[in-house]
Design an enzyme around this catalytic site. Structure first.
Site, PDB file in Angstrom:
ATOM      1  N   LYS A  80       0.854  -1.179   0.000  1.00  0.00           N
ATOM      2  CA  LYS A  80       0.000   0.000   0.000  1.00  0.00           C
ATOM      3  C   LYS A  80       0.894   1.235   0.000  1.00  0.00           C
ATOM      4  CE  LYS A  80      -4.500   0.929   0.397  1.00  0.00           C
ATOM      5  NZ  LYS A  80      -5.619   0.208  -0.159  1.00  0.00           N
ATOM      6  N   GLY A 180     -25.319   2.769   1.852  1.00  0.00           N
ATOM      7  CA  GLY A 180     -24.371   3.380   0.918  1.00  0.00           C
ATOM      8  C   GLY A 180     -24.606   2.880  -0.492  1.00  0.00           C
ATOM      9  N   VAL A 181     -25.130   3.776  -1.347  1.00  0.00           N
ATOM     10  CA  VAL A 181     -25.409   3.376  -2.730  1.00  0.00           C
ATOM     11  C   VAL A 181     -24.565   4.219  -3.689  1.00  0.00           C
ATOM     12  CG1 VAL A 181     -27.620   2.222  -2.477  1.00  0.00           C
ATOM     13  CG2 VAL A 181     -27.581   4.712  -2.505  1.00  0.00           C
ATOM     14  N   GLY A 182     -23.268   4.193  -3.450  1.00  0.00           N
ATOM     15  CA  GLY A 182     -22.318   4.871  -4.336  1.00  0.00           C
ATOM     16  C   GLY A 182     -21.929   3.938  -5.466  1.00  0.00           C
ATOM     17  N   ASN A 183     -20.662   3.959  -5.827  1.00  0.00           N
ATOM     18  CA  ASN A 183     -20.202   3.165  -6.981  1.00  0.00           C
ATOM     19  C   ASN A 183     -20.521   1.686  -6.833  1.00  0.00           C
ATOM     20  OD1 ASN A 183     -19.102   5.295  -8.399  1.00  0.00           O
ATOM     21  ND2 ASN A 183     -17.206   5.223  -7.229  1.00  0.00           N
ATOM     22  N   VAL A 184     -20.162   1.104  -5.706  1.00  0.00           N
ATOM     23  CA  VAL A 184     -20.373  -0.333  -5.531  1.00  0.00           C
ATOM     24  C   VAL A 184     -21.833  -0.618  -5.157  1.00  0.00           C
ATOM     25  CG1 VAL A 184     -19.705  -2.405  -4.254  1.00  0.00           C
ATOM     26  CG2 VAL A 184     -17.971  -0.692  -4.811  1.00  0.00           C
TER      27      VAL A 184
END
Ligand code: NAD
Length: 345
Positions: A80, A180-184
């Site tokens: 990372k 959470g309904v973002g990208n994923v």
């Protein structure tokens, strides 16, 4: 700053401190383990309050990547990079190129990818100075964005968990709460809706709520109410640390299966989940679709092979669930054991 005695230090192979006066770059690259292959992990840019905080993050996250790639059956190790700075103000092409030169200097021990505060476009800039930047391959199905693959893996993993715990293969009428309904989260909702799942969602970003309610007919609840809704599955797809004693005592769901990283507030929570008779799909196992996608972008491989590899998330989760049932250990502990068996040789 002490590294070897740091609480998060776990026999990391390399910890490299990078400073470039001209561009203002300050970064730390940590290579945790390369037994299975070169280390791959995202490059996070964050205004850390101290160097110590940045070190803690990079040590912990790089270790997590070793486990994630090992369990996903990838020929990769864990690494990372963290850049200390505000991505809105401090990110410049010069800074990214300086980082690219530092990554190139590691001769392939670390391969970078996008993460919070960096984008696919940044990977292209970093890639001007190193061959070890991923997520930049032209022609990848989603232009380098791994989110749709992450969502597909979560969908497959959620189905495996539902089959194991609720003995259901048909998802029609199943109730799922998505935080959470973002990208994923949005892509996950699309897969679930197509199988007849009843969706309850929450998000703090109104436009994302609007999209999932109008396009997919999801029911919206306020973000503080998502834990208490009467559903079969809770899918955390926003931020980490959301499963703790308090939220666990509110959950009606019998399955926790979602994309968010580091869902458990503390590792001991996994035992509590078990005693509450809830099946938890360990986060780094179920959300590995993205890293699998990035590995295929980098190493080549057909779309069908990529899809099959992501679908193997269901098989590995099932074997984790079965071993957990047999041994009485939590699914998190079993997942860690399997990952260690793979990368510790
Ligand atoms: P995103 O930023 O696109 O979506 C997150 C959504 O959560 C946003 O819409 C945001 O408004 C919402 N949110 C934030 N705080 C909230 C709260 N308190 N309550 C409700 N909603 C809230 O991020 P993403 O790429 O969809 O990733 C989601 C999670 O999955 C993150 O934890 C990420 O680390 C993890 N993850 C993502 C990927 C990937 O490929 N994108 C891969 C592995 C893991």
């Amino acid at each position: 700053m002490s590294v070897f005695s740091h609480l998060e230090f776990d026999n990391h192979e390399k910890v490299v401190f990078v400073e470039d006066e001209q561009s203002g770059l300050k970064a730390i690259i940590a290579v945790h383990n390369t037994n299975l292959g070169p280390s791959l992990g995202g490059c996070r840019m964050w205004p850390y309050e101290s160097d110590e905080e940045a070190l803690t993050d990079v040590l912990r996250l790089s270790r997590g990547m070793t486990y994630k790639s090992a369990i996903a059956g990838l020929p990769l190790g864990g690494g990372k990079c963290v850049i200390i700075g505000d991505h809105r103000k401090d990110k410049t092409p010069e800074l990214l190129r300086a980082l690219g030169r530092a990554i190139e200097g590691l001769s392939g021990a670390y391969i970078t990818a996008e993460d919070s505060g960096t984008s696919v476009a940044d990977m292209v800039t970093i890639g001007e100075c190193t061959q070890y930047a991923s997520g930049v391959v032209k022609g990848s199905e989603h232009g380098g964005d791994p989110s749709p693959s992450t969502a597909y893996g979560v969908f497959i993993g959620l189905k495996a968990a539902v089959k194991h715990k609720l003995r259901r293969t048909d998802l029609r009428g199943l109730k799922v709460a998505v935080q959470g309904v973002g990208n994923v989260g949005f892509h996950l909702c699309k897969y679930l809706q197509a199988e007849g799942v009843e969706l309850t969602v929450t998000d703090i970003f109104p436009a994302n709520v609007e999209r999932v309610v109008t396009e997919l007919g999801a029911k919206f609840v306020a973000h503080e109410d998502i834990y208490t809704v009467d559903v079969d599955v809770f899918a955390p797809c926003a931020m980490g640390g959301v499963i703790n004693e308090e939220t666990l005592s509110q959950l009606k769901a019998k399955v926790i299966a979602g994309a968010a990283n580091n869902q458990l507030a503390r590792s001991e929570i996994s035992q509590l989940i078990l005693s509450n008779d809830i099946l938890y799909a360990p986060d780094y196992v179920i959300n590995a679709g993205g890293i699998i996608d990035i590995a295929y972008q980098r190493n080549g491989g057909g779309t069908d092979d990529l899809k099959a590899h992501i679908e193997s998330i269901g098989t590995i989760l099932t074997s984790i669930f079965e071993r957990a049932d047999k041994t009485g250990y939590s699914t998190e502990i079993v997942a860690n054991q399997i990952a260690q068996e793979r990368f510790k040789n």
